[in-house]
Design a protein around this motif. Structure first.
Motif, mmCIF file in Angstrom:
data_model
loop_
_atom_site.group_PDB
_atom_site.id
_atom_site.type_symbol
_atom_site.label_atom_id
_atom_site.label_comp_id
_atom_site.label_asym_id
_atom_site.label_seq_id
_atom_site.Cartn_x
_atom_site.Cartn_y
_atom_site.Cartn_z
ATOM 1 N N GLN A 44 -26.162 24.081 0.004
ATOM 2 C CA GLN A 44 -27.380 24.357 -0.108
ATOM 3 C C GLN A 44 -28.277 23.370 -0.818
ATOM 4 O OE1 GLN A 44 -28.600 28.025 -0.651
ATOM 5 N NE2 GLN A 44 -28.027 28.326 -2.524
ATOM 6 N N ASP A 45 -27.732 23.147 -1.923
ATOM 7 C CA ASP A 45 -28.478 22.247 -2.929
ATOM 8 C C ASP A 45 -28.194 20.653 -2.876
ATOM 9 O OD1 ASP A 45 -30.299 24.195 -3.804
ATOM 10 O OD2 ASP A 45 -28.677 25.015 -5.205
ATOM 11 N N GLU A 46 -27.143 20.488 -2.054
ATOM 12 C CA GLU A 46 -26.467 18.909 -2.134
ATOM 13 C C GLU A 46 -27.583 18.149 -1.144
ATOM 14 O OE1 GLU A 46 -23.661 17.483 -3.522
ATOM 15 O OE2 GLU A 46 -23.742 19.625 -4.781
ATOM 16 N N ARG A 47 -27.807 16.894 -1.441
ATOM 17 C CA ARG A 47 -28.545 15.965 -0.629
ATOM 18 C C ARG A 47 -28.031 14.661 -0.031
ATOM 19 N NH1 ARG A 47 -31.532 19.771 -0.026
ATOM 20 N NH2 ARG A 47 -32.653 20.520 -1.908
ATOM 21 N N THR A 48 -26.993 15.250 0.614
ATOM 22 C CA THR A 48 -26.006 14.160 1.318
ATOM 23 C C THR A 48 -26.217 14.243 2.859
ATOM 24 O OG1 THR A 48 -23.781 15.183 1.031
ATOM 25 C CG2 THR A 48 -24.554 13.665 -0.460
ATOM 26 N N ALA A 52 -25.664 18.067 4.639
ATOM 27 C CA ALA A 52 -26.571 18.371 5.639
ATOM 28 C C ALA A 52 -25.797 18.766 6.865
ATOM 29 C CB ALA A 52 -27.555 17.475 5.883
ATOM 30 N N HIS A 55 -24.344 22.056 6.362
ATOM 31 C CA HIS A 55 -25.259 23.224 6.232
ATOM 32 C C HIS A 55 -25.848 23.251 7.856
ATOM 33 C CE1 HIS A 55 -28.896 24.297 3.612
ATOM 34 N NE2 HIS A 55 -28.652 25.176 4.306
ATOM 35 N N TRP A 71 -31.226 20.880 9.897
ATOM 36 C CA TRP A 71 -30.095 20.341 9.208
ATOM 37 C C TRP A 71 -29.281 19.076 9.815
ATOM 38 C CZ3 TRP A 71 -30.615 20.087 4.359
ATOM 39 C CH2 TRP A 71 -31.459 21.285 3.720
ATOM 40 N N GLN A 74 -31.664 16.293 9.491
ATOM 41 C CA GLN A 74 -31.314 15.634 8.132
ATOM 42 C C GLN A 74 -29.868 14.956 8.070
ATOM 43 O OE1 GLN A 74 -33.809 15.944 5.828
ATOM 44 N NE2 GLN A 74 -34.955 16.610 7.571
#
Length: 98
Positions: A44-48, A52, A55, A71, A74
Protein backbone atom coordinates in the motif's frame (compact mmCIF):
# COMPACT_ATOMS: atom_id res chain seq x y z
CA UNK A 1 16.52 -16.31 -3.55
CA UNK A 2 13.36 -17.41 -5.36
CA UNK A 3 13.99 -17.77 -9.07
CA UNK A 4 11.02 -19.65 -10.52
CA UNK A 5 7.27 -19.72 -10.07
CA UNK A 6 7.52 -23.36 -8.97
CA UNK A 7 9.99 -22.41 -6.22
CA UNK A 8 7.86 -19.42 -5.28
CA UNK A 9 4.80 -21.66 -4.94
CA UNK A 10 6.80 -24.24 -3.00
CA UNK A 11 7.85 -21.52 -0.56
CA UNK A 12 4.19 -21.08 0.41
CA UNK A 13 4.64 -24.02 2.77
CA UNK A 14 7.13 -21.99 4.80
CA UNK A 15 6.09 -19.83 7.74
CA UNK A 16 7.02 -16.57 6.05
CA UNK A 17 8.25 -15.36 2.68
CA UNK A 18 11.95 -15.26 1.88
CA UNK A 19 13.45 -12.09 3.38
CA UNK A 20 14.95 -11.22 -0.01
CA UNK A 21 11.53 -10.81 -1.66
CA UNK A 22 10.60 -7.31 -2.72
CA UNK A 23 7.28 -6.03 -1.29
CA UNK A 24 5.18 -6.84 -4.40
CA UNK A 25 6.25 -10.49 -4.37
CA UNK A 26 5.90 -10.67 -0.61
CA UNK A 27 2.38 -9.32 -1.03
CA UNK A 28 1.57 -12.04 -3.56
CA UNK A 29 3.04 -14.59 -1.15
CA UNK A 30 0.85 -13.41 1.76
CA UNK A 31 -2.36 -13.30 -0.27
CA UNK A 32 -1.70 -16.82 -1.53
CA UNK A 33 -1.49 -17.83 2.13
CA UNK A 34 -4.87 -16.21 2.75
CA UNK A 35 -3.64 -13.12 4.59
CA UNK A 36 -5.12 -10.29 2.49
CA UNK A 37 -4.46 -7.64 5.17
CA UNK A 38 -0.78 -8.45 5.44
CA UNK A 39 -0.48 -8.57 1.65
CA UNK A 40 -2.13 -5.16 1.41
CA UNK A 41 0.24 -3.70 4.01
CA UNK A 42 3.18 -4.94 1.94
CA UNK A 43 2.21 -2.86 -1.11
CA UNK A 44 0.00 0.00 0.00
CA UNK A 45 2.83 2.48 0.61
CA UNK A 46 5.11 1.31 -2.20
CA UNK A 47 5.30 3.63 -5.21
CA UNK A 48 6.35 1.24 -7.95
CA UNK A 49 4.36 -0.04 -10.91
CA UNK A 50 4.92 -3.59 -9.63
CA UNK A 51 3.43 -2.77 -6.23
CA UNK A 52 0.51 -0.99 -7.89
CA UNK A 53 -0.18 -4.10 -9.97
CA UNK A 54 -0.29 -6.32 -6.89
CA UNK A 55 -2.37 -3.65 -5.14
CA UNK A 56 -4.86 -3.76 -8.04
CA UNK A 57 -5.03 -7.54 -7.82
CA UNK A 58 -5.67 -7.38 -4.08
CA UNK A 59 -8.58 -4.99 -4.51
CA UNK A 60 -9.95 -7.25 -7.22
CA UNK A 61 -9.73 -10.19 -4.78
CA UNK A 62 -11.57 -8.02 -2.26
CA UNK A 63 -14.29 -7.26 -4.81
CA UNK A 64 -13.58 -3.51 -4.89
CA UNK A 65 -13.39 -3.20 -8.67
CA UNK A 66 -13.41 0.59 -8.71
CA UNK A 67 -10.35 0.77 -6.49
CA UNK A 68 -8.75 -2.06 -8.44
CA UNK A 69 -9.23 -0.07 -11.65
CA UNK A 70 -7.39 2.90 -10.15
CA UNK A 71 -4.42 0.70 -9.22
CA UNK A 72 -4.35 -1.03 -12.62
CA UNK A 73 -4.03 2.43 -14.18
CA UNK A 74 -1.22 3.31 -11.76
CA UNK A 75 0.52 0.08 -12.73
CA UNK A 76 0.08 0.67 -16.46
CA UNK A 77 -1.70 -2.68 -16.73
CA UNK A 78 -5.01 -3.55 -18.35
CA UNK A 79 -7.86 -4.26 -15.95
CA UNK A 80 -7.93 -8.01 -15.46
CA UNK A 81 -11.19 -9.87 -15.96
CA UNK A 82 -10.09 -13.51 -15.98
CA UNK A 83 -9.73 -15.98 -13.15
CA UNK A 84 -8.00 -14.66 -10.04
CA UNK A 85 -5.61 -17.61 -9.83
CA UNK A 86 -4.53 -17.05 -13.44
CA UNK A 87 -3.88 -13.40 -12.72
CA UNK A 88 -1.87 -14.27 -9.59
CA UNK A 89 0.28 -16.58 -11.70
CA UNK A 90 0.72 -13.98 -14.46
CA UNK A 91 1.86 -11.35 -11.95
CA UNK A 92 4.21 -13.80 -10.22
CA UNK A 93 5.79 -14.82 -13.53
CA UNK A 94 6.30 -11.18 -14.55
CA UNK A 95 7.75 -10.10 -11.21
CA UNK A 96 10.06 -13.09 -10.90
CA UNK A 97 11.37 -12.45 -14.42
CA UNK A 98 12.12 -8.80 -13.69
Amino acid sequence: MVVSVAEFKASLSEGSPAPSLEPPLAGLWWVARGDWDRAHRMVQDERTAEAAWVHAYLHRVEGDLGNAGYWYRQAGQPVATGALDAEWERIAVALLAA
